[in-house]
Design a protein around this motif. Sequence first.
Motif: not given
Length: 179
Positions: A73, A75, A103-104, A126, A128-129, A131-133, A136
């Motif tokens: 995982q 990025w 992943t990215t 990006h 929102n993405e 923040k999500h990472w 997590q």
Amino acid sequence: MVRQEIDGAELGLGSGLLTQGLKLGQSIHAYVRCNQSFHLFKEARPAIFIGNGSGIAGLLAHLKQRIDDVQYQNWLIYGERQSTFDHVFSEDLETWQRLGQITTINRVFSRDKSSEKYVQDVLRKHANEFKHWVEQGACIYLCGSLNMAQGIDDALVEILGAKQINALRKAGHYRRDVY
């Protein structure tokens, strides 16, 4: 990885020596300094790698170690100057992404005509993405120029807020190697 630094008409002391001053086969005495605050987090958790220029060397070492440890995982947000010339380590990165080990990957080129010129532009796009990472449990690794680092810090404060950035630093989840 060494990037030749030119200041006016003069080559940088270290980069000039390494890129033009030494003859093939000639050796020098050198040592590697350890940056204790830039080691990989020991727990398995998502990782966001952000950098520019020769900072790819430090990020690539961390990515390789995580792949060897079967931690996929990952990025990578990475900036260079020109897409025509600056595709360092592209084969490795594209292979790792194709195999699902990264992943990215977001690459930007500051001298190309694009709406995204710098790594902080990618972060904002990006947000929102990102923040999500972080929610997590992602650890953030930043490696590259001091100018880029200031732009990243500004973007991170916009996205997450100063309080959360300070908490990430204190917890060791935001690690930097900048120069």
